[in-house]
Motif scaffolding. Structure first.
Motif: not given
Length: 224
Positions: A33, A42, A105
């Protein structure tokens, strides 16, 4: 069945065997991240690392139950139902981890420009479901009663995870590639990988429950 699910949920929590795989998943998600990755990429990464983590979590529960306790459950409920419940609890935990990672995310990745958010998120979450099902299938194969040795189980988890992730014919590979390489139209929905992963999980769960039934319900202790 609900009582069995509660029993295995409490067993997993109290044994603290969930800690290593969950901490590993949190670490793998955290290091990826960076605040600049695309949402689809992601979500694809979050899904991919679920394969070894969920397989590990599944094996941890299946090897942590005392044989005497399983024998009592088998006598009361049958030989196969406890095995199905013991497989369902880690799968539910994996789906929860997937949802939490997707929320992170959404908060940290840039919003896709000109792409419907629902398309990217839907494709990413479906990819996560594919990886959860594949990880659960792998965990069922690499745990008692199908595979009793610790060394064999660990080697099976590593090798199986690598094959599921890199083998081009694997539903995991196809779904993750689609999510990571999502273009302007968003992440494609894994229409073929999803039923393939579901069939794989169903077959592995059936084989594990059938083996437990033949063993009289006991998964048995591991050997080195």
């Amino acid at each position: 069945m609900s009582a069995l699910l509660r029993y295995y949920g409490v067993l997993l929590l109290r044994s603290q065997r969930w800690l290593p795989p969950v901490v590993a998943y949190a670490g793998l998600v955290a290091i990826s991240t960076d605040g600049v990755s695309r949402l689809g990429s992601q979500l694809g990464w979050n899904a991919a690392v679920l394969v070894p983590v969920l397989a590990w979590l599944t094996r941890s529960l299946l090897t942590g139950e005392p044989p005497a306790a399983r024998a009592c459950l088998a006598a009361a409920t049958g030989t196969r139902r406890p095995q199905y419940a013991a497989l369902a609890v880690p799968l539910a935990a994996g789906l929860l981890l997937m949802a939490l990672a997707a929320a992170v995310a959404l908060l940290t990745c840039p919003a896709p420009a000109g792409v419907p958010l629902a398309s990217v998120l839907g494709g990413g979450l479906a990819t996560g479901v594919v990886c959860c099902l594949a990880g659960s299938a792998l965990g069922a194969l690499c745990a008692p009663p199908l595979l009793r040795t610790t060394a064999g189980g660990a080697a099976g988890l590593v090798l199986g995870s690598v094959l599921l992730l890199v083998f081009s014919a694997s539903p995991v590979n196809a779904a993750v590639r689609g999510a990571v390489s999502s273009g302007p139209a968003g992440a494609p929905f894994p229409a073929l990988p999803l039923p393939a992963a579901l069939a794989l999980a169903a077959a592995c769960w059936w084989a594990s429950a059938r083996a437990a039934g033949r063993a009289g319900g006991g998964t048995g202790p591991e050997s080195g």
